[in-house]
Design an enzyme around this catalytic site. Structure first.
Site, PDB file in Angstrom:
ATOM      1  N   ARG A  49      32.838  31.067  38.171  1.00  0.00           N
ATOM      2  CA  ARG A  49      32.722  32.494  38.465  1.00  0.00           C
ATOM      3  C   ARG A  49      33.782  33.235  37.673  1.00  0.00           C
ATOM      4  O   ARG A  49      34.640  32.627  37.044  1.00  0.00           O
ATOM      5  CB  ARG A  49      32.765  32.796  39.975  1.00  0.00           C
ATOM      6  CG  ARG A  49      33.638  31.954  40.879  1.00  0.00           C
ATOM      7  CD  ARG A  49      35.098  32.124  40.727  1.00  0.00           C
ATOM      8  NE  ARG A  49      35.503  33.515  40.709  1.00  0.00           N
ATOM      9  CZ  ARG A  49      36.594  33.959  40.147  1.00  0.00           C
ATOM     10  NH1 ARG A  49      37.434  33.101  39.517  1.00  0.00           N
ATOM     11  NH2 ARG A  49      36.926  35.201  40.161  1.00  0.00           N
ATOM     12  N   GLY A  50      33.697  34.585  37.747  1.00  0.00           N
ATOM     13  CA  GLY A  50      34.548  35.403  36.880  1.00  0.00           C
ATOM     14  C   GLY A  50      33.711  35.695  35.637  1.00  0.00           C
ATOM     15  O   GLY A  50      33.149  34.760  35.041  1.00  0.00           O
ATOM     16  N   ALA A  51      33.631  36.988  35.274  1.00  0.00           N
ATOM     17  CA  ALA A  51      32.673  37.391  34.238  1.00  0.00           C
ATOM     18  C   ALA A  51      32.779  36.577  32.935  1.00  0.00           C
ATOM     19  O   ALA A  51      31.775  36.015  32.474  1.00  0.00           O
ATOM     20  CB  ALA A  51      32.814  38.886  33.972  1.00  0.00           C
ATOM     21  N   ARG A  92      22.811  35.399  38.391  1.00  0.00           N
ATOM     22  CA  ARG A  92      23.618  36.456  39.027  1.00  0.00           C
ATOM     23  C   ARG A  92      23.389  37.752  38.235  1.00  0.00           C
ATOM     24  O   ARG A  92      23.273  37.698  37.006  1.00  0.00           O
ATOM     25  CB  ARG A  92      25.126  36.113  39.025  1.00  0.00           C
ATOM     26  CG  ARG A  92      25.511  35.063  40.047  1.00  0.00           C
ATOM     27  CD  ARG A  92      27.019  34.930  40.166  1.00  0.00           C
ATOM     28  NE  ARG A  92      27.578  35.881  41.098  1.00  0.00           N
ATOM     29  CZ  ARG A  92      28.906  36.036  41.287  1.00  0.00           C
ATOM     30  NH1 ARG A  92      29.760  35.325  40.583  1.00  0.00           N
ATOM     31  NH2 ARG A  92      29.361  36.904  42.169  1.00  0.00           N
ATOM     32  N   GLN A 199      38.528  34.955  46.860  1.00  0.00           N
ATOM     33  CA  GLN A 199      38.996  34.581  45.515  1.00  0.00           C
ATOM     34  C   GLN A 199      40.496  34.840  45.357  1.00  0.00           C
ATOM     35  O   GLN A 199      41.174  34.145  44.600  1.00  0.00           O
ATOM     36  CB  GLN A 199      38.229  35.378  44.436  1.00  0.00           C
ATOM     37  CG  GLN A 199      36.790  34.950  44.246  1.00  0.00           C
ATOM     38  CD  GLN A 199      35.840  35.750  45.108  1.00  0.00           C
ATOM     39  OE1 GLN A 199      36.210  36.249  46.170  1.00  0.00           O
ATOM     40  NE2 GLN A 199      34.600  35.855  44.688  1.00  0.00           N
ATOM     41  N   ASP A 240      33.625  43.231  35.876  1.00  0.00           N
ATOM     42  CA  ASP A 240      32.389  42.473  35.645  1.00  0.00           C
ATOM     43  C   ASP A 240      31.437  43.174  34.692  1.00  0.00           C
ATOM     44  O   ASP A 240      30.633  42.543  34.016  1.00  0.00           O
ATOM     45  CB  ASP A 240      31.680  42.191  36.973  1.00  0.00           C
ATOM     46  CG  ASP A 240      32.402  41.082  37.694  1.00  0.00           C
ATOM     47  OD1 ASP A 240      33.403  41.365  38.376  1.00  0.00           O
ATOM     48  OD2 ASP A 240      31.995  39.918  37.519  1.00  0.00           O
ATOM     49  N   ASN A 250      33.676  45.803  39.679  1.00  0.00           N
ATOM     50  CA  ASN A 250      34.500  44.607  39.879  1.00  0.00           C
ATOM     51  C   ASN A 250      34.318  44.184  41.334  1.00  0.00           C
ATOM     52  O   ASN A 250      33.600  44.821  42.107  1.00  0.00           O
ATOM     53  CB  ASN A 250      35.966  44.894  39.536  1.00  0.00           C
ATOM     54  CG  ASN A 250      36.801  43.622  39.490  1.00  0.00           C
ATOM     55  OD1 ASN A 250      36.392  42.638  38.857  1.00  0.00           O
ATOM     56  ND2 ASN A 250      37.934  43.597  40.146  1.00  0.00           N
ATOM     57  N   LYS A 251      34.981  43.116  41.700  1.00  0.00           N
ATOM     58  CA  LYS A 251      34.833  42.539  43.039  1.00  0.00           C
ATOM     59  C   LYS A 251      34.905  43.591  44.136  1.00  0.00           C
ATOM     60  O   LYS A 251      35.719  44.513  44.056  1.00  0.00           O
ATOM     61  CB  LYS A 251      35.930  41.487  43.219  1.00  0.00           C
ATOM     62  CG  LYS A 251      35.955  40.760  44.534  1.00  0.00           C
ATOM     63  CD  LYS A 251      34.633  40.163  44.947  1.00  0.00           C
ATOM     64  CE  LYS A 251      34.009  39.248  43.924  1.00  0.00           C
ATOM     65  NZ  LYS A 251      32.566  38.997  44.189  1.00  0.00           N
TER      66      LYS A 251
HETATM   67  O1  MRU Z   1      32.153  37.010  42.367  1.00  0.00           O
HETATM   68  P1  MRU Z   1      33.164  36.612  41.313  1.00  0.00           P
HETATM   69  O2  MRU Z   1      34.238  35.735  41.835  1.00  0.00           O
HETATM   70  O3  MRU Z   1      32.496  36.075  40.075  1.00  0.00           O
HETATM   71  O4  MRU Z   1      33.835  38.002  40.909  1.00  0.00           O
HETATM   72  C1  MRU Z   1      34.830  37.989  39.923  1.00  0.00           C
HETATM   73  C2  MRU Z   1      35.458  39.298  39.674  1.00  0.00           C
HETATM   74  O5  MRU Z   1      35.119  40.305  40.262  1.00  0.00           O
HETATM   75  C3  MRU Z   1      36.489  39.322  38.576  1.00  0.00           C
HETATM   76  O6  MRU Z   1      37.471  40.265  38.857  1.00  0.00           O
HETATM   77  C4  MRU Z   1      35.818  39.680  37.234  1.00  0.00           C
HETATM   78  O7  MRU Z   1      34.698  38.882  37.025  1.00  0.00           O
HETATM   79  C5  MRU Z   1      36.755  39.533  36.102  1.00  0.00           C
HETATM   80  S1  MRU Z   1      37.199  37.853  35.801  1.00  0.00           S
HETATM   81  C6  MRU Z   1      38.240  37.845  34.453  1.00  0.00           C
END
Ligand code: MRU
Length: 349
Positions: A49-51, A92, A199, A240, A250-251
């Protein structure tokens, strides 16, 4: 353990291995990924996970899946490739890096003209490697640009995890903390736990703790008190998908932190590699926000349900921070200030 050597995925001995982030911080375990279903599942279930890491995983995932296509006929191969690409794109919806990486790999195939299937398969692998290396370089550059905005001893608030395991290496918004740590900056970091999937608690506090960076875990609803106490000098978050006007998804919970930061006059910095900027999306209103199962809110982390059975839930995984709350956007090409609708597009000329 050197945390910067813990990669979200590795390609070793002709095998794709993905760090199962759902097991952290308890276990550091890599899963072998052999099929397109394995790739889809790993992304969908947030094992990776994480963009940026999702983008890198999708690129290698295309290779692993395309490797299994049993034909020497180029047209048949391309037809199956497109089906796999569409399937992985459904894992996703919000992080644009997923679609960006899938499109980039597809484009590299067309650039080969009428090459053989074997040549195409090798090119897919090479493109995945390039995407990974470029992301690592981009993150390091964001670390240096980000650090130029910070001073030693600063108090930093971060939300979710935009760290080394969310990218090829270093992270986006955590990169300046790693770079600064090496130079003795002695930051005091506050990590929001980031409900419902934690997270911040499971990943960010673990990452920074492993690195020896001073980190204090707080619940999401404690961001206001730490700001009011005067403990926060800057907010650093990832992204994201950033729309052309500078609105950034973002999250979930990020936008609340941004609004608070404005009230307390604290700079709010969003770290956005150019692979996360989507000029085809006009504004935040056009970003598809992932909705997840409500059981994540009251069941997942608890021995017993923490809400009455059958309770109605609303569980968006992301929210959009309006451009007006973002003090600056840190990219690998430099720091971008408002007006974002003008200045973001200049990154791509
Ligand atoms: O649902 P996730 O854990 O994939 O969400 C991640 C985030 O919101 C991060 O802040 C974003 O992807 C940037 S990661 C460098």
């Amino acid at each position: 353990m050197d945390i910067l050597n813990i990669a979200p995925l590795k390609y070793e001995n002709d095998k794709l291995l993905i760090l199962d982030q759902t097991l952290l911080p308890g276990k550091t375990e890599y899963l072998e990924i052999n099929t397109k279903e394995d790739v889809w599942d790993a992304i969908h279930k947030l094992r990776v996970r994480g963009a940026p890491a999702i983008g890198v995983a999708a690129a290698y995932g295309l290779y692993v899946s395309a490797k299994n296509i049993q034909t020497d006929n180029r047209d048949e191969f391309i037809k199956s490739f497109k089906e796999i690409k569409d399937y992985l794109a459904s894992s996703r919806p919000t992080a644009v890096n997923l679609f960006w990486a899938l499109d980039r790999v597809e484009k590299c195939i067309y650039e080969l003209g009428d090459a053989s299937v074997n040549t195409i398969k090798s090119a897919i692998f090479e493109e995945a490697e390039k995407i990974r290396k470029e992301d690592e370089e981009a993150c390091y550059a964001m670390g240096e640009y980000g650090l130029s905005l910070l001073k030693p001893e600063m108090g930093i608030l971060t939300h979710c995890n935009a760290g080394t395991i969310a990218t090829a290496k270093y992270g986006t918004c955590l990169a300046p903390l790693y770079v600064g740590h090496e130079q003795g900056y002695n930051f005091k970091v506050f990590a929001d736990e980031t409900r419902p999937l934690l997270q911040g608690a499971r990943l960010t506090s673990w990452e920074l703790n492993q690195a020896g960076i001073d980190v204090t875990l707080i619940c999401d609803n404690m961001a206001s008190i730490v700001m009011k106490n005067g403990w926060i000098d800057a907010v650093l978050v990832g992204c994201d998908r950033m729309a052309a006007n500078g609105d950034g998804a973002n999250k979930i919970g990020t936008s609340a932190v941004a609004v608070l930061a404005k009230e307390y006059n604290i700079p709010f910095y969003m770290f956005v590699p150019t692979s996360t900027i989507d000029l085809n999306t006009k504004s935040g209103a056009d970003i598809h926000i992932e909705l997840r199962n409500g059981e994540e809110i009251y069941k997942m982390w608890y021995e017993k349900d923490m809400a009455p059975e059958g309770i109605k839930t609303y569980n968006p995984a992301f929210d959009v921070t309006d451009a007006k709350y973002i003090t600056a956007v840190i990219t690998e090409k430099g720091i971008v200030y408002p007006p974002y609708d003008e200045n973001l597009k200049n990154l791509f000329v």
